[in-house]
Write an enzyme that holds these catalytic residues in place. Structure first.
Site, PDB file in Angstrom:
ATOM      1  N   TYR A 143       0.765  -1.033  -0.048  1.00 14.35           N
ATOM      2  CA  TYR A 143       0.025  -0.024   0.044  1.00 14.35           C
ATOM      3  C   TYR A 143       0.852   1.396  -0.036  1.00 14.35           C
ATOM      4  O   TYR A 143       0.414   2.473  -0.634  1.00 14.35           O
ATOM      5  CB  TYR A 143      -1.014  -0.019   1.242  1.00 14.35           C
ATOM      6  CG  TYR A 143      -2.074  -0.884   1.021  1.00 14.35           C
ATOM      7  CD1 TYR A 143      -2.313  -1.914   0.749  1.00 14.35           C
ATOM      8  CD2 TYR A 143      -3.410  -0.156   1.229  1.00 14.35           C
ATOM      9  CE1 TYR A 143      -3.428  -2.765   0.590  1.00 14.35           C
ATOM     10  CE2 TYR A 143      -4.695  -0.544   0.950  1.00 14.35           C
ATOM     11  CZ  TYR A 143      -4.755  -2.054   0.467  1.00 14.35           C
ATOM     12  OH  TYR A 143      -5.761  -2.607   0.434  1.00 14.35           O
ATOM     13  N   LYS A 194       3.208 -15.278   2.038  1.00 21.35           N
ATOM     14  CA  LYS A 194       3.375 -16.239   0.794  1.00 21.35           C
ATOM     15  C   LYS A 194       4.905 -16.438   1.007  1.00 21.35           C
ATOM     16  O   LYS A 194       5.684 -15.966   0.020  1.00 21.35           O
ATOM     17  CB  LYS A 194       2.976 -15.747  -0.293  1.00 21.35           C
ATOM     18  CG  LYS A 194       1.591 -15.565  -0.755  1.00 21.35           C
ATOM     19  CD  LYS A 194       0.884 -17.005  -1.171  1.00 21.35           C
ATOM     20  CE  LYS A 194       1.425 -17.180  -2.600  1.00 21.35           C
ATOM     21  NZ  LYS A 194       1.106 -18.672  -3.230  1.00 21.35           N
ATOM     22  N   ASP A 227      -2.990 -18.008   0.288  1.00 22.44           N
ATOM     23  CA  ASP A 227      -3.986 -18.694  -0.447  1.00 22.44           C
ATOM     24  C   ASP A 227      -4.755 -19.689   0.240  1.00 22.44           C
ATOM     25  O   ASP A 227      -5.931 -19.974   0.147  1.00 22.44           O
ATOM     26  CB  ASP A 227      -3.363 -19.016  -1.608  1.00 22.44           C
ATOM     27  CG  ASP A 227      -2.116 -19.922  -1.748  1.00 22.44           C
ATOM     28  OD1 ASP A 227      -1.560 -19.915  -0.623  1.00 22.44           O
ATOM     29  OD2 ASP A 227      -1.679 -20.607  -2.594  1.00 22.44           O
ATOM     30  N   ASP A 251      -6.371  -7.267   3.809  1.00 16.28           N
ATOM     31  CA  ASP A 251      -7.522  -6.531   2.978  1.00 16.28           C
ATOM     32  C   ASP A 251      -8.389  -7.814   2.419  1.00 16.28           C
ATOM     33  O   ASP A 251      -9.398  -7.695   2.491  1.00 16.28           O
ATOM     34  CB  ASP A 251      -6.890  -5.617   1.997  1.00 16.28           C
ATOM     35  CG  ASP A 251      -8.062  -5.026   1.244  1.00 16.28           C
ATOM     36  OD1 ASP A 251      -8.792  -4.427   1.695  1.00 16.28           O
ATOM     37  OD2 ASP A 251      -7.914  -5.193  -0.029  1.00 16.28           O
ATOM     38  N   ASP A 255     -12.316  -9.384   3.944  1.00 16.43           N
ATOM     39  CA  ASP A 255     -13.660  -9.300   3.009  1.00 16.43           C
ATOM     40  C   ASP A 255     -13.880 -10.584   3.059  1.00 16.43           C
ATOM     41  O   ASP A 255     -15.184 -10.935   3.250  1.00 16.43           O
ATOM     42  CB  ASP A 255     -13.196  -8.895   1.772  1.00 16.43           C
ATOM     43  CG  ASP A 255     -13.491  -7.242   1.470  1.00 16.43           C
ATOM     44  OD1 ASP A 255     -13.380  -6.505   2.424  1.00 16.43           O
ATOM     45  OD2 ASP A 255     -14.067  -6.802   0.401  1.00 16.43           O
TER      46      ASP A 255
HETATM   47  C1  IPM Z   1     -10.394  -1.555   3.580  1.00 20.68           C
HETATM   48  C2  IPM Z   1     -10.676  -1.141   2.025  1.00 20.68           C
HETATM   49  C3  IPM Z   1      -9.477   0.107   1.957  1.00 20.68           C
HETATM   50  C4  IPM Z   1      -8.144  -0.863   1.720  1.00 20.68           C
HETATM   51  C5  IPM Z   1      -9.828   0.930   0.532  1.00 20.68           C
HETATM   52  C6  IPM Z   1     -10.902   1.634   0.860  1.00 20.68           C
HETATM   53  C7  IPM Z   1      -8.490   1.633   0.662  1.00 20.68           C
HETATM   54  O1  IPM Z   1     -10.711  -1.865   1.232  1.00 20.68           O
HETATM   55  O2  IPM Z   1     -10.296  -0.831   4.574  1.00 20.68           O
HETATM   56  O3  IPM Z   1     -10.360  -2.773   3.570  1.00 20.68           O
HETATM   57  O4  IPM Z   1      -7.811  -1.342   0.648  1.00 20.68           O
HETATM   58  O5  IPM Z   1      -7.492  -0.689   2.995  1.00 20.68           O
HETATM   59 MG    MG Z   2     -10.726  -3.792   1.789  1.00 20.67          MG
END
Ligand code: IPM
Ligand code: MG
Length: 370
Positions: A143, A194, A227, A251, A255
């Site tokens: 990032y 990884k 993975d 990240d 999700d």
């Molecule tokens: C998160 C989001 C952010 C990230 C974006 C909005 C920059 O996906 O907080 O997980 O990738 O960190």
């Molecule tokens: Mg995210």
């Protein structure tokens, strides 16, 4: 009367401001009904700040965030900003806050509420009892790594580069946070990387192993390729307690973990910095869901993730465990009663708007505090 605690609210874009309205009502309820009182200030972030000031985070707002006890964040982004230069995109407001406040430990719990088991895309028996915590590094990695950029070559072709970068100290401090949290939970850390293909993965594994041996031998440590970790999350998610990952893997894995529970609309998060000598640490709390521009303004947004983020704020920044529990219990009871926003609808439940969900939570708080 407890001393005032200062909170900076940055509601942001999309459904951020809508869910925050409901959380404000709950904050006011605590102000009136409980020991603690809050000093609340508001600021702009993301697209809202860009529209007003031409930048997703002004220096003034950054200074306010540095000075307050805790930041409560909504969501940023929207299609309107797709063509904005990358440095001015709404997301950069959030990334700058994480970086400048040095908030390196991003805590993302995924908990399956019994009453929402049927909202998951997985079978109920796979997610029943799920209670895991992802600890994601959030100030480094790909990032922020340099060099980065898109370059046009002399022959007119283009190439892009991002840099995945970690120092030993960056790995160790977030790993320590994960081990500390595991000690308060079920005592297990799964570290995802990884190491089979990435140098940062090799360093990550070595540093985590060393820290574990030196200071956390009482915690169970397991290494897993990222993975495989993604696969295990959908195969048998209850095997996990704390998952430790770098910025990008964290990240993605978070999700995935979030969706196991059936709705992104339910999951809170905290991003913490290091504690200073007085034990105070900078912190930002935000729902895991994004700005959801597709439903913004329709009254369909689920305010519970943002509300549960406020509960985490009470717990981690203000040490108000009982007050945090009050919120969490209210959420569980409201869900049990069948009141649901659109994203978590199930059989025998009634669909309500963002505001009516807020009403239900306040009624439940009244009941519990009576
Ligand atoms: C998160 C989001 C952010 C990230 C974006 C909005 C920059 O996906 O907080 O997980 O990738 O960190
Ligand atoms: Mg995210």
């Amino acid at each position: 009367m407890a001393a005032n605690k200062s909170i900076l609210i940055l509601a942001g874009d999309g459904i951020g401001p809508e869910v925050m309205v409901q959380v404000r009502r709950v904050i006011d309820w605590f102000d009136k009904r409980r020991e603690v009182t809050f000093e609340v200030a508001e600021g702009l972030v993301g697209g809202a700040a860009y529209d007003a000031h031409g930048t997703p985070l002004t220096d003034e707002t950054l200074a306010d965030a540095m000075a307050c006890d805790a930041v409560l964040f909504g969501a940023v982004g929207g299609p309107k900003y797709d063509d904005a230069p990358r440095a001015l995109r709404p997301e950069m407001g959030l990334l700058r806050l994480r970086k400048e406040l040095d908030l390196f430990a991003n805590l993302r719990p995924a908990i399956a509420f019994e009453s929402l088991l049927d909202a998951s895309s997985l079978k109920p028996e796979v997610i029943r009892g799920l209670d895991l915590l992802i600890v994601r590094e959030s100030t480094s990695g790909v990032y922020f790594g340099e060099p980065r950029g898109i370059e046009t070559m002399p022959d007119g072709s283009r190439q892009a580069v991002d840099t995945q970068f970690y120092t030993d100290a960056e790995i160790t401090r977030v790993a320590a946070a994960a081990f500390d949290l595991a000690r308060q939970r079920r005592g297990k850390v799964t570290s995802a990387e990884k190491a089979n293909v990435m140098e940062t993965g090799v360093l990550w594994r070595e540093e985590v192993t060393k820290l574990h041996a030196d200071s956390y031998a009482d915690v169970e440590l397991e290494h897993m390729y990222a993975d495989n970790c993604a696969m295990q999350l959908v195969r048998a998610p209850t095997q996990f307690d704390v998952i430790l990952a770098d910025n990008l893997f964290g990240d993605i894995l978070s999700d995935c973990a979030a969706m196991l529970t059936g709705s992104l609309g339910m999951l809170p998060s905290a991003t913490l910095g290091a504690a200073d000598d007085s034990g105070r640490r900078r912190a930002l709390y935000e729902p895991v869901h994004g700005s959801a521009p597709d439903i913004a303004g329709t009254g369909a947004a689920n305010p519970l993730a943002c509300l549960l983020s406020f509960a985490m704020l009470l717990r981690f920044s203000f040490d108000l465990e009982e007050d945090a529990k009050l919120i969490e219990n209210s959420v569980a009871n409201v869900l049990n009663s069948g009141i649901r926003t659109a994203d978590i609808m199930g059989a025998n439940s009634s669909r309500v708007s963002t505001g009516v969900m807020g009403d239900a939570i306040l009624r439940e708080l009244d009941k519990q505090a009576a």
